[in-house]
Design a protein around this motif. Sequence first.
Motif, PDB file in Angstrom:
ATOM      1  N   ILE A 174     -25.421 -19.400   0.551  1.00 45.84           N
ATOM      2  CA  ILE A 174     -25.433 -20.320  -0.591  1.00 45.84           C
ATOM      3  C   ILE A 174     -24.652 -19.727  -1.753  1.00 45.84           C
ATOM      4  O   ILE A 174     -23.822 -20.411  -2.385  1.00 45.84           O
ATOM      5  CB  ILE A 174     -26.882 -20.645  -1.009  1.00 45.84           C
ATOM      6  CG1 ILE A 174     -27.553 -21.510   0.061  1.00 45.84           C
ATOM      7  CG2 ILE A 174     -26.907 -21.364  -2.364  1.00 45.84           C
ATOM      8  CD1 ILE A 174     -29.031 -21.741  -0.179  1.00 45.84           C
ATOM      9  N   ASP A 175     -24.880 -18.459  -2.044  1.00 48.27           N
ATOM     10  CA  ASP A 175     -24.143 -17.815  -3.138  1.00 48.27           C
ATOM     11  C   ASP A 175     -22.645 -17.815  -2.860  1.00 48.27           C
ATOM     12  O   ASP A 175     -21.835 -18.022  -3.779  1.00 48.27           O
ATOM     13  CB  ASP A 175     -24.633 -16.380  -3.328  1.00 48.27           C
ATOM     14  CG  ASP A 175     -26.040 -16.315  -3.915  1.00 48.27           C
ATOM     15  OD1 ASP A 175     -26.501 -17.335  -4.462  1.00 48.27           O
ATOM     16  OD2 ASP A 175     -26.671 -15.244  -3.817  1.00 48.27           O
ATOM     17  N   LEU A 176     -22.276 -17.598  -1.608  1.00 49.34           N
ATOM     18  CA  LEU A 176     -20.863 -17.592  -1.236  1.00 49.34           C
ATOM     19  C   LEU A 176     -20.240 -18.973  -1.434  1.00 49.34           C
ATOM     20  O   LEU A 176     -19.151 -19.103  -2.005  1.00 49.34           O
ATOM     21  CB  LEU A 176     -20.717 -17.143   0.217  1.00 49.34           C
ATOM     22  CG  LEU A 176     -19.307 -17.133   0.809  1.00 49.34           C
ATOM     23  CD1 LEU A 176     -18.381 -16.241   0.000  1.00 49.34           C
ATOM     24  CD2 LEU A 176     -19.355 -16.670   2.265  1.00 49.34           C
ATOM     25  N   LEU A 177     -20.933 -19.998  -0.989  1.00 51.58           N
ATOM     26  CA  LEU A 177     -20.415 -21.362  -1.135  1.00 51.58           C
ATOM     27  C   LEU A 177     -20.289 -21.752  -2.607  1.00 51.58           C
ATOM     28  O   LEU A 177     -19.310 -22.387  -3.012  1.00 51.58           O
ATOM     29  CB  LEU A 177     -21.328 -22.347  -0.405  1.00 51.58           C
ATOM     30  CG  LEU A 177     -21.233 -22.320   1.131  1.00 51.58           C
ATOM     31  CD1 LEU A 177     -22.412 -23.043   1.750  1.00 51.58           C
ATOM     32  CD2 LEU A 177     -19.913 -22.940   1.589  1.00 51.58           C
ATOM     33  N   TRP A 182     -15.312 -24.909  -2.914  1.00 55.78           N
ATOM     34  CA  TRP A 182     -14.166 -25.425  -2.170  1.00 55.78           C
ATOM     35  C   TRP A 182     -13.738 -26.810  -2.637  1.00 55.78           C
ATOM     36  O   TRP A 182     -12.561 -27.190  -2.495  1.00 55.78           O
ATOM     37  CB  TRP A 182     -14.483 -25.435  -0.669  1.00 55.78           C
ATOM     38  CG  TRP A 182     -15.605 -26.355  -0.274  1.00 55.78           C
ATOM     39  CD1 TRP A 182     -16.894 -26.031  -0.063  1.00 55.78           C
ATOM     40  CD2 TRP A 182     -15.515 -27.770  -0.061  1.00 55.78           C
ATOM     41  NE1 TRP A 182     -17.637 -27.145   0.265  1.00 55.78           N
ATOM     42  CE2 TRP A 182     -16.808 -28.218   0.279  1.00 55.78           C
ATOM     43  CE3 TRP A 182     -14.481 -28.691  -0.110  1.00 55.78           C
ATOM     44  CZ2 TRP A 182     -17.084 -29.559   0.557  1.00 55.78           C
ATOM     45  CZ3 TRP A 182     -14.751 -30.035   0.162  1.00 55.78           C
ATOM     46  CH2 TRP A 182     -16.038 -30.452   0.494  1.00 55.78           C
ATOM     47  N   TRP A 183     -14.659 -27.576  -3.198  1.00 49.84           N
ATOM     48  CA  TRP A 183     -14.340 -28.937  -3.643  1.00 49.84           C
ATOM     49  C   TRP A 183     -13.350 -28.950  -4.811  1.00 49.84           C
ATOM     50  O   TRP A 183     -12.767 -29.985  -5.108  1.00 49.84           O
ATOM     51  CB  TRP A 183     -15.629 -29.674  -4.033  1.00 49.84           C
ATOM     52  CG  TRP A 183     -16.568 -28.822  -4.835  1.00 49.84           C
ATOM     53  CD1 TRP A 183     -16.546 -28.591  -6.183  1.00 49.84           C
ATOM     54  CD2 TRP A 183     -17.667 -28.047  -4.326  1.00 49.84           C
ATOM     55  NE1 TRP A 183     -17.536 -27.728  -6.554  1.00 49.84           N
ATOM     56  CE2 TRP A 183     -18.267 -27.372  -5.437  1.00 49.84           C
ATOM     57  CE3 TRP A 183     -18.210 -27.858  -3.061  1.00 49.84           C
ATOM     58  CZ2 TRP A 183     -19.362 -26.536  -5.298  1.00 49.84           C
ATOM     59  CZ3 TRP A 183     -19.308 -27.022  -2.928  1.00 49.84           C
ATOM     60  CH2 TRP A 183     -19.869 -26.376  -4.036  1.00 49.84           C
ATOM     61  N   ASN A 184     -13.156 -27.802  -5.448  1.00 48.31           N
ATOM     62  CA  ASN A 184     -12.179 -27.709  -6.534  1.00 48.31           C
ATOM     63  C   ASN A 184     -10.826 -27.171  -6.077  1.00 48.31           C
ATOM     64  O   ASN A 184      -9.914 -27.025  -6.884  1.00 48.31           O
ATOM     65  CB  ASN A 184     -12.719 -26.811  -7.659  1.00 48.31           C
ATOM     66  CG  ASN A 184     -13.847 -27.476  -8.425  1.00 48.31           C
ATOM     67  OD1 ASN A 184     -13.869 -28.698  -8.577  1.00 48.31           O
ATOM     68  ND2 ASN A 184     -14.794 -26.687  -8.905  1.00 48.31           N
ATOM     69  N   LEU A 208     -12.537 -16.550   3.516  1.00 52.09           N
ATOM     70  CA  LEU A 208     -11.898 -17.430   2.541  1.00 52.09           C
ATOM     71  C   LEU A 208     -11.948 -16.843   1.128  1.00 52.09           C
ATOM     72  O   LEU A 208     -11.220 -17.298   0.246  1.00 52.09           O
ATOM     73  CB  LEU A 208     -12.584 -18.799   2.528  1.00 52.09           C
ATOM     74  CG  LEU A 208     -12.421 -19.627   3.819  1.00 52.09           C
ATOM     75  CD1 LEU A 208     -13.236 -20.917   3.712  1.00 52.09           C
ATOM     76  CD2 LEU A 208     -10.956 -19.946   4.065  1.00 52.09           C
ATOM     77  N   MET A 209     -12.800 -15.853   0.903  1.00 50.52           N
ATOM     78  CA  MET A 209     -12.886 -15.263  -0.422  1.00 50.52           C
ATOM     79  C   MET A 209     -11.577 -14.618  -0.840  1.00 50.52           C
ATOM     80  O   MET A 209     -11.243 -14.547  -2.013  1.00 50.52           O
ATOM     81  CB  MET A 209     -14.001 -14.206  -0.454  1.00 50.52           C
ATOM     82  CG  MET A 209     -15.387 -14.779  -0.399  1.00 50.52           C
ATOM     83  SD  MET A 209     -15.760 -15.900  -1.773  1.00 50.52           S
ATOM     84  CE  MET A 209     -15.637 -14.786  -3.156  1.00 50.52           C
TER      85      MET A 209
END
Length: 211
Positions: A174-177, A182-184, A208-209
């Motif tokens: 959750i913290d990673l998401l 990603w929506w931005n 992806l980070m």
Amino acid sequence: MTLNPNPNSVYPLNNYHRLCFLKNIIQNPNILVGDFTYYDDLENPYNFEKNVLYHFDFIGDKLIIGKFCAIASDVKFIMNGSNHPLNYFTTYPFSIFGHSWENTMSVEGTFKGDTIIGNDVWLGYNSLIMPGIKIGDGSIVAANSVVTKDVEPYTIVGGNPAKVIRKRFSNEVIDLLLELQWWNWSIEKITENIPILCSDDINRLKGLMNA
């Protein structure tokens, strides 16, 4: 070159006019909707604003919905215009009838603030969101639920009143998401990474980070 869906189109699916990108049909300036959020109505997607209830201009509260949300048919939002004061000896709204009753009561205690739906939220069929509720990114509201309390990000809630069923992921994920947001991203970057976003591969997600 593959063309991405156009967020400014009303009906993104050809010959299927039950589903729309919601921001393109909204008329009320106090309803704000992000790109790619869709509404799928069993009859007509233009019903959406009819389901935003007690939303009076003179109150000024806003319904704010993020990007990439999925909103099912008959989802309803009750806004602040529905509230009556609970701490008075009567809940009757004398002042709205004017004449000598005008300005005889305060709206203090009846205004719960804007209703804010995060990004990548799924609101299930016939769910009801009460005034001033905040629903965090990535959350899911089960069908026929009544949401009376704020919902933390990436949480599944259901029932009447809605209660937490479970978190969707571990706190680490959750913290990673929430950090990735990603929506931005640009639509090109989102398209490139859909195979990762539509998987449960945590290692690729972590990758992806640095992308």
